[in-house]
Design a protein around this motif. Sequence first.
Motif, PDB file in Angstrom:
ATOM      1  N   ASP A 176       0.810  -1.208   0.000  1.00 38.38           N
ATOM      2  CA  ASP A 176       0.000   0.000   0.000  1.00 38.38           C
ATOM      3  C   ASP A 176       0.847   1.263   0.000  1.00 38.38           C
ATOM      4  O   ASP A 176       0.400   2.343   0.375  1.00 38.38           O
ATOM      5  CB  ASP A 176      -0.964   0.010   1.186  1.00 38.38           C
ATOM      6  CG  ASP A 176      -0.265   0.005   2.545  1.00 38.38           C
ATOM      7  OD1 ASP A 176       0.981  -0.015   2.579  1.00 38.38           O
ATOM      8  OD2 ASP A 176      -0.967   0.006   3.575  1.00 38.38           O
ATOM      9  N   LEU A 181      -0.361   1.570  -4.598  1.00 38.75           N
ATOM     10  CA  LEU A 181      -1.534   2.398  -4.879  1.00 38.75           C
ATOM     11  C   LEU A 181      -1.639   2.707  -6.373  1.00 38.75           C
ATOM     12  O   LEU A 181      -2.735   2.710  -6.937  1.00 38.75           O
ATOM     13  CB  LEU A 181      -1.474   3.686  -4.064  1.00 38.75           C
ATOM     14  CG  LEU A 181      -1.664   3.498  -2.556  1.00 38.75           C
ATOM     15  CD1 LEU A 181      -1.276   4.762  -1.799  1.00 38.75           C
ATOM     16  CD2 LEU A 181      -3.100   3.100  -2.227  1.00 38.75           C
ATOM     17  N   SER A 199      -3.900  -3.830   2.662  1.00 40.35           N
ATOM     18  CA  SER A 199      -3.448  -2.626   3.363  1.00 40.35           C
ATOM     19  C   SER A 199      -3.963  -2.626   4.791  1.00 40.35           C
ATOM     20  O   SER A 199      -5.113  -3.001   5.039  1.00 40.35           O
ATOM     21  CB  SER A 199      -3.955  -1.374   2.644  1.00 40.35           C
ATOM     22  OG  SER A 199      -3.665  -0.210   3.392  1.00 40.35           O
ATOM     23  N   ARG A 204      -3.969   4.951   3.666  1.00 39.60           N
ATOM     24  CA  ARG A 204      -3.692   4.268   2.402  1.00 39.60           C
ATOM     25  C   ARG A 204      -4.906   3.463   1.927  1.00 39.60           C
ATOM     26  O   ARG A 204      -5.160   3.357   0.727  1.00 39.60           O
ATOM     27  CB  ARG A 204      -2.454   3.385   2.573  1.00 39.60           C
ATOM     28  CG  ARG A 204      -1.218   4.234   2.886  1.00 39.60           C
ATOM     29  CD  ARG A 204      -0.087   3.430   3.504  1.00 39.60           C
ATOM     30  NE  ARG A 204       0.932   4.315   4.040  1.00 39.60           N
ATOM     31  CZ  ARG A 204       2.177   4.383   3.589  1.00 39.60           C
ATOM     32  NH1 ARG A 204       2.579   3.599   2.617  1.00 39.60           N
ATOM     33  NH2 ARG A 204       3.025   5.243   4.115  1.00 39.60           N
ATOM     34  N   VAL A 315      -0.783  10.450  -4.434  1.00 42.73           N
ATOM     35  CA  VAL A 315       0.095   9.694  -3.525  1.00 42.73           C
ATOM     36  C   VAL A 315       1.051  10.628  -2.778  1.00 42.73           C
ATOM     37  O   VAL A 315       1.624  10.247  -1.756  1.00 42.73           O
ATOM     38  CB  VAL A 315       0.904   8.603  -4.264  1.00 42.73           C
ATOM     39  CG1 VAL A 315      -0.019   7.578  -4.884  1.00 42.73           C
ATOM     40  CG2 VAL A 315       1.855   9.196  -5.298  1.00 42.73           C
ATOM     41  N   ARG A 335       6.305   6.805   8.230  1.00 42.75           N
ATOM     42  CA  ARG A 335       4.957   6.616   7.664  1.00 42.75           C
ATOM     43  C   ARG A 335       4.043   7.813   7.929  1.00 42.75           C
ATOM     44  O   ARG A 335       2.827   7.670   8.055  1.00 42.75           O
ATOM     45  CB  ARG A 335       4.307   5.328   8.191  1.00 42.75           C
ATOM     46  CG  ARG A 335       4.929   4.057   7.617  1.00 42.75           C
ATOM     47  CD  ARG A 335       4.101   2.854   7.976  1.00 42.75           C
ATOM     48  NE  ARG A 335       4.623   1.638   7.356  1.00 42.75           N
ATOM     49  CZ  ARG A 335       4.287   1.190   6.148  1.00 42.75           C
ATOM     50  NH1 ARG A 335       3.427   1.877   5.426  1.00 42.75           N
ATOM     51  NH2 ARG A 335       4.804   0.080   5.671  1.00 42.75           N
ATOM     52  N   ILE A 338       2.754   9.206   2.618  1.00 42.03           N
ATOM     53  CA  ILE A 338       2.777   8.075   1.677  1.00 42.03           C
ATOM     54  C   ILE A 338       3.942   8.267   0.722  1.00 42.03           C
ATOM     55  O   ILE A 338       4.732   7.353   0.490  1.00 42.03           O
ATOM     56  CB  ILE A 338       1.442   7.975   0.916  1.00 42.03           C
ATOM     57  CG1 ILE A 338       0.304   7.660   1.885  1.00 42.03           C
ATOM     58  CG2 ILE A 338       1.524   6.889  -0.167  1.00 42.03           C
ATOM     59  CD1 ILE A 338      -1.080   7.646   1.247  1.00 42.03           C
TER      60      ILE A 338
END
Length: 347
Positions: A176, A181, A199, A204, A315, A335, A338
């Motif tokens: 993910d 994506l 995911s 996400r 994204v 994290r 993304i």
Amino acid sequence: MKATVFRGPGKVEIEDVAKPKLQKSTDAVIKIIRACVCGSDLWWYRGLADRPIGSIVGHEALGIIDEVGSDVTDLKKGDFVIVPFTCGCGHCAACLAGFDGDCLDQEPAGNTGYQAEYLRFSNANWALVKVPGQPKDYSEEKLNSLLTLADVMATGYHAARTAEVKDGDTVVVMGDGAVGLCGVIAAKLRGAKRIIAMSRHEDRQKLAKEFGATDIVPERGDEAVKRVMALTNNVGADAVLECVGTEQSVDTAVKVGRPGAVVGRVGIPQKPEMNTNNLFFKNIGLRGGIAAVTTYDKKVLLDAVMNDKINPGKVFTKKFALDDIKAAYDAMDKREAIKSLVIVSED
């Protein structure tokens, strides 16, 4: 000029280095306007993969051509271009077969150094992808989507193409991150009817659904296999997009495919061996590798972005100046983003 230099695990610094010059008649020097951080950059940033200390990093960009060699006849100074991480020549056996990511005439380690103010790019005449007009003609949203065509959108598409995704298919997407994506986008673009995104992160999952995922599976390992099989009436998927590269992800990808399915593998392999017997007993096909970025951009993806068929630029969830490149890496490492967008120049 300013460039991002690797100084050891967890350390990237902006340093002053010499502006690159043309070295061959097939080169171009490009003024970078947008760059970004890739999930694959995190492998060496975290110390999990080797990289020479002192090397200039980055492999995705948009830019303006600053100078061209004498054999670059299709592009000129001032042209707006997508700068792929691949540098295909366009005329070797690999490029002619549609696999420019494996070009036989690429320079060793030639696809790096994009997180900088300027870049020397080899095989410029064919490998660069010209965008109509100038950056000022486009919205920030459109520029972001064009930037994904330097790597992640093309890599996600490579997973879907090599997995032979077609109209009506049920597809599982492993991963993910930005590539996974974009794999969801690619599967939908190629006509998949059902897209199961693996995911376990809420932000996400939301984006995967926006891009076309019909189902979300947060489980991992054997539990993930059970869930996918339950969703597919114990048949499995027609195609699987493996966008991670870990041993567990590859193992799961094989197990969730129906007999005769194809796994399109684009996650950088983190273990040198795998049990191919698992492929044999289900007639599972395994394809994939380095994306044919220029080929896909010119044939499919640039048109899809320009005509608003896809919007992969979503994204990018955080934006940074080049001087703040360390924060851009840390946001992805933690994290918190993304994918991190890096603004190099507003020109």
